[in-house]
Every structure is written in structure tokens, then in C-alpha cells.
Design an enzyme around this catalytic site. Structure first.
Site, PDB file in Angstrom:
ATOM      1  N   LYS A 219       0.849  -1.189   0.000  1.00 11.62           N
ATOM      2  CA  LYS A 219       0.000   0.000   0.000  1.00 11.62           C
ATOM      3  C   LYS A 219       0.883   1.237   0.000  1.00 11.62           C
ATOM      4  O   LYS A 219       1.037   1.944   0.991  1.00 11.62           O
ATOM      5  CB  LYS A 219      -0.924   0.003   1.222  1.00 11.62           C
ATOM      6  CG  LYS A 219      -2.123   0.949   1.027  1.00 11.62           C
ATOM      7  CD  LYS A 219      -2.970   0.527  -0.155  1.00 11.62           C
ATOM      8  CE  LYS A 219      -4.104   1.495  -0.441  1.00 11.62           C
ATOM      9  NZ  LYS A 219      -4.836   1.168  -1.657  1.00 11.62           N
TER      10      LYS A 219
ATOM     11  N   SER B 278      -8.228  -0.041  -5.600  1.00 10.61           N
ATOM     12  CA  SER B 278      -8.536   0.217  -4.196  1.00 10.61           C
ATOM     13  C   SER B 278     -10.043   0.407  -4.047  1.00 10.61           C
ATOM     14  O   SER B 278     -10.806  -0.509  -4.311  1.00 10.61           O
ATOM     15  CB  SER B 278      -7.736   1.423  -3.694  1.00 10.61           C
ATOM     16  OG  SER B 278      -7.528   1.327  -2.304  1.00 10.61           O
TER      17      SER B 278
END
Length: 607
Positions: free
Chosen positions: A211, A406
Site C-alpha cells: 500500500k 482500491s
């Protein structure tokens, strides 16, 4: 000057004189106010006429050629330029965009239109991401199946423009022009140095080793995990482009890579030698080439139709089908509340989705996602409404554009079927939170200190004045981990996978569509037409019509809304900054990077 006269007291103004001075002053002011209002009214009246005129039908003449100039930003949907009727000199001041939907509609119609003999691509640069370019490229390839020609000319070619032009039967350019062919690069902007200079502490809480959306706030270069995923992404996107160019130009991929490795920013002569271009010529010679292709000899018999002109000439087919497939555009960064010009608000999306599935005529929904993600809670709210659509008996198929990552993947994962482009950026299944602390900045830069009283131990936690302590960080980390668990479970349920398997390919890692297909995040590769066809198949529809959400607004309607001003400002900024627009995007992202985010770590800047 007579000093005595200079200092001599002035006569006192009489009441009558004062009265007439005020009256005449008011009259003059009123006159000029009316003049200004009249000028502005004339301008807006002209805009209204232009807006109405933009919806009128344009007649395309015989022996016409569709001219594609795609230098303005390409987005999923775009409004017409209301000032085109006044000519290029006037319309250039309105920084409009080009709708991908309009491009695809025009290409599909032109292939069947007997008045359109071919396409003339006149694009030296293009402002679009790889997946959008791929969609236009494939539509051009499909157009060629009609047997009509495609001719390309530009003074010089950027890489993206050349990719589109490579479809042409004949590629030409100026003898003194250059062509850029150097490969794919991905750049990430890092803000740690800036934050350090400002004494701002950015506290980051995340789940997912990939991430990397948070890395710009923590370090000044890519982590190894991020470099790994970026390398795979770049190679996949570049390979997609190479395969298309190789097929169109009949040049081996190895040879194309050799050119790119040699930093081929070459002259037109070198481009011809390496078979990237067919010949050099001046733009004044293009008309002669086009006349030969159309089969006419006189200039008056050769007609070029711009994209916007041809779009107005296409008459909507009367479709009496009762059944509908609703195409819902889910575009922009995901936020709570209402949608903006570059954002997808959860309240607005819920309203659109509910409107679609509440209709008895709508049998299936195609969710067109072009989003890097955003607010985690807003993503979940949109996901829930997709679930409601399915419970209402509607088939849901997702068509992925440039990004569906995402939060963008979150709202897609429960669809009955997912179709992506090979160079769509998707996945990025991960969550993070950003909580800045300005305590040191206020003290060291401004000499400001803050003191507080609290009723409870953590009453001032997650503010921007002081940093979180270890106990508070642990609490927020638990929340982030829980949200990640929800995210991966949503994906597991939607994709028919084990949650542990989702976690292995998750961890915030971004995948290109071609790689996402291999690991089960998408079902097939294709475009929005393929998604519509799949929705019809799954819903057992033979005869249907399409309805679009949200409905397009004309220029005059948007002018009455604040968002029209914002949209035009964004277009102007993008136009002025050009290739450097990504810097502005990065700073804008820095401004609103707060709270729990399900956001992709990068945006692709493609020349």
C-alpha cells in the site's frame, strides 16, 4: 502657484448643488452599469444560442473524411464546446474536453456511414491514460474492418499519439519533425522533504506491504515492494502497446524495444528508415493524398468533418425495445456526499444506482468504473447499493477504464462479471489512514504553541495539533486492520475466493488488467461494448436499449452550477501545465489526504 489662493477656504457647497451632483453622479453610474450588464448579457445570450445550436443536426456531405484531433484531454464523458459555431479563434478560449463515449460512437457510426470514406488522424500529442488509448486504438482497428482507410499526419509525434496513429494504413510526418519512442516510465512524487521543511509530522497507519500510497509521506524513494509492483506494471503496460504497434506496423517487438533502448527521439528520416513512418511530407501535401484516397480531384469535393461536427450529424436510432441496460458512470476519486467534476460522491452514486434498479424496464446494469479509489466508508456505501441492485434481480457487469483500484475495485468486486482493459490499473486491495500533526510546524515556523484541557484521556486524539501516542496508534491500527478484513472479505465473497487467497494478492498491490485476469480479480479483457454484450447475455436479452446515468448536462445548465466553473478551471490548468499536470494532482492529493483511504498509490502520466 499663489499660496494665498491655495490655502484660501473653499466656498461651502449649497444644498441644490449637492443634490444635482448626486443625481448626475448616480445617472452616470447607472449608465455605465447598464452598459456593462448589456455586454455581459450579450455574451451569455450568445452562449445560450451556441448551446442550443450545439444540439442541432449537422449534415455530412458525400466523400467526407472524419478528422480526429485528440489533443484535448479525453475523459469518459464530456460536454460540447458551446462556442464552436463562432469558429476556432473564439472557441479556443473555452478549454473543453473530449468524451471517450463520443469518440467510440463516432467511430462505430463512421464505419457504416457511406458518406464517410475514411479517417484522418491529425494528432501530434494526446492527453489520455493507457487504457483510454487502448480503447480508442481498438475502435480504430475495428473501423478498418469496414475496408475504409485511415491516414495519419503530424508535424511530430509523442509516444501516445504515435500509438494511436500506428493503426493507420499510411503514417506521414514533417521532414523536420521528431518522433518520441522511448518506453514506459512510472514516477511517484514524494513529499517527505517538503513536510520535513515545514516541520509537519504525517502519521500513517496502513495495512498492506504494497500500500504504497502512503510512501510519499514517509520516505523520499520507492520501497522494494513498491518498486517490484511498479516494474511489473510498467512492463505489462508497455508490452500491451508494443504488441499493438508490432501487429499494425509488422515490426518485431524486439526491434521496437531496441529502438526504445536507444532513446529513439529521432528525426523523420530515421523514423522512415525504421518503418515507424511511411513517408515525410508537408501538411499542405496531405490534402492531395486524401483526395487520391477518396477518389476526387477538386478541393471542393473533399470534405473534412471534425469529431464534434460528425457527432451532431448522427441521428439517434429509434429503439422501441422495452428492456433496458443501464450504463452507470462511476468516475473520479471516491468521496462522501455529492459528486463533483473530479470526484464520485457516495450519495450521488447511491441515487443513480437506485434509480436504475428501481426501474422495471432495467434488466441489467453496466458499471463503468474509472476511479483510483478514495474514502473507505463511501466505497462501502456504494458497494452496498450494488448489492441492493443484485437483490432486486438485476445483473451487474463492471467495465473498468483507466483505473479501478482500491476503492474503485471495492465497488466493483461484487459484480456478476468484471471486464478490464489489459492496461487497466486495478487491485490495490488495502487501506491506510493519514493523520497530520502541525505541532512542530506551529511552534518552529510561527512561534505558536497550543495548550488544552480534556475531559477524558484521549479527547484530543486524531486532531492536527499533537501527534498520536503509542496507545492511540494501536487503536487506529486495529481499526485499519478491521477495515482491511472487511475489504478482503468483500472481494472473497464477490469473486468466489478464500479470504486468505485475496490477502495474498492484496496487501495494497496494484495489478494491470492482463495480470489481474491471471489471478482472478477480473473475468475477461475487453471494452465497454464487451461489457454491455456480456450484460445482455447474462440477462438473456436479445432486444434492448441503453440508458445512461448520470444524464449529460449541456453547457448552459452546467454554467448555472458552480461545478462548471471548477471544471473549466481544471481544464485550463491541465491545458497550461501539460505534462507537468501530475505535479498539481500530487499537491492536490496531499491537501485532501486525510482519514481512512482506500486509494491507489499512483496515477499514470502518459505523454
Amino acid at each position: 502657484m499663489n499660496q494665498e489662493a491655495y490655502f484660501k477656504p473653499k466656498k461651502k457647497e449649497t444644498g441644490a448643488r449637492k443634490f444635482w451632483r448626486i443625481v448626475f453622479g448616480t445617472m452616470v453610474g447607472f449608465f455605465f452599469s447598464c452598459l456593462i450588464v448589456s455586454i455581459l448579457s450579450m455574451f451569455f445570450f450568445a452562449a445560450m444560442i451556441a448551446s442550443v445550436g450545439s444540439t442541432s443536426t449537422v449534415t455530412v456531405k458525400d466523400n467526407s473524411i472524419l478528422k480526429l484531433d485528440l489533443q484535448k484531454p479525453i475523459q469518459e464523458q464530456a460536454e460540447d464546446n458551446p462556442f464552436e459555431m463562432f469558429g476556432d479563434e473564439f472557441s479556443q478560449y473555452y478549454q473543453s474536453t473530449i468524451g471517450l463515449d463520443d469518440i467510440l460512437t463516432c467511430l462505430k457510426s463512421a464505419a457504416k456511414d457511406p458518406k464517410i470514406k475514411g479517417i484522418y488522424i491529425n494528432t501530434g500529442s494526446v492527453n489520455a491514460s493507457p487504457a483510454t488509448l487502448k480503447e480508442v486504438h481498438d475502435a480504430l482497428v475495428e473501423f478498418k474492418e469496414s475496408g475504409k482507410f485511415i491516414y495519419a499526419y503530424a508535424d511530430s509525434y509523442t509516444q501516445g499519439a504515435y500509438y494511436l496513429s500506428s493503426v493507420a494504413d499510411q503514417i506521414t510526418m514533417s521532414s523536420t519533425g521528431v518522433i518520441s519512442f522511448k518506453g514506459m516510465a512510472m514516477q511517484v512524487m514524494f513529499y517527505k522533504g517538503l513536510l520535513d521543511k515545514l516541520d509537519v509530522d504525517m502519521q500513517v497507519i496502513r495495512h498492506g506491504k504494497f500500500k504504497s500510497a502512503v510512501e510519499p509521506y514517509l520516505t523520499d524513494k520507492m520501497s522494494e515492494a513498491n518498486r517490484e509492483q511498479m516494474t511489473l506494471l510498467a512492463n505489462t503496460l508497455w508490452n500491451t502497446m508494443l504488441e499493438d504497434i508490432s501487429e499494425s506496423r509488422n515490426i518485431d517487438k524486439e526491434q521496437l524495444n531496441t529502438l526504445a533502448d536507444g532513446l529513439f527521439i529521432g528525426s523523420a528520416v530515421k523514423a522512415v528508415e525504421n518503418k515507424l513512418v511511411d513517408k515525410t511530407c508537408y501538411k499542405s501535401d496531405v490534402a492531395q493524398d486524401l483526395k487520391q484516397l477518396v477518389g476526387v480531384t477538386e478541393d471542393k469535393d473533399l470534405h473534412l468533418a471534425t469529431l464534434s461536427e460528425y457527432r451532431k450529424s448522427i441521428k439517434a436510432e429509434i429503439n422501441t425495445a422495452k428492456d433496458e441496460i443501464a450504463v452507470i458512470y462511476a468516475v473520479g476519486q471516491i468521496t462522501g456526499g455529492q459528486s463533483g467534476d473530479d470526484s464520485m460522491g457516495s450519495e450521488s452514486m447511491v441515487k443513480l444506482i437506485k434509480e436504475a434498479y428501481s426501474s422495471e424496464n432495467v434488466k441489467a446494469i453496466v458499471l463503468r468504473v474509472n476511479s483510483p479509489g478514495g474514502d473507505g466508508t463511501a466505497s462501502d456505501i456504494i458497494w452496498h447499493e450494488i448489492e441492493q441492485a443484485k437483490k432486486a434481480g438485476k445483473i451487474v457487469v463492471t467495465s473498468m477504464g483507466d483505473y479501478a483500484a482500491s476503492g474503485g475495485y471495492y465497488i466493483s468486486c461484487n459484480s456478476d462479471y468484471i471486464i478490464a482493459q489489459p492496461n487497466t490499473l486495478t487491485g490495490s486491495i488495502g487501506v491506510f489512514g493519514l493523520i497530520p500533526s502541525f505541532q512542530r510546524a506551529l511552534k518552529n515556523k510561527l512561534g505558536v504553541t497550543v495548550d488544552a484541557v480534556t475531559t477524558n484521556k484521549h479527547s484530543d486524539a486524531a486532531g492536527v495539533i499533537r501527534p498520536l501516542n503509542a496507545e492511540e496508534i494501536a487503536v487506529y491500527q486495529e481499526f485499519i486492520d478491521d477495515f482491511y478484513g472487511v475489504f478482503t472479505q468483500r472481494v472473497a465473497d464477490g469473486r468466489g475466493m478464500e479470504q486468505s487467497a485475496v490477502d495474498e494478492i492484496g496487501q495494497g498491490r496494484v495489478w494491470a488488467g492482463a495480470d489481474a485476469l491471471k489471478i482472478g480479480l477480473v473475468d475477461a479483457l475487453g471494452n465497454i461494448d464487451d461489457a454491455v454484450a456480456k450484460a445482455a447475455e447474462l440477462a438473456n436479452l436479445d432486444n434492448y436499449k441503453l440508458s445512461y446515468f448520470p444524464k449529460k448536462k449541456d453547457f448552459w445548465t452546467k454554467l448555472m452550477e458552480k461545478s462548471s466553473e471548477d471544471n473549466n478551471i481544471q481544464a485550463v490548468i491541465k491545458h497550461e501545465l501539460g505534462d507537468q499536470y501530475y505535479i498539481y494532482q500530487g499537491l492536490k492529493q496531499l491537501k485532501r489526504a486525510e482519514g481512512v483511504q482506500a486509494l491507489m498509490p499512483l496515477q499514470i502520466q502518459f505523454e
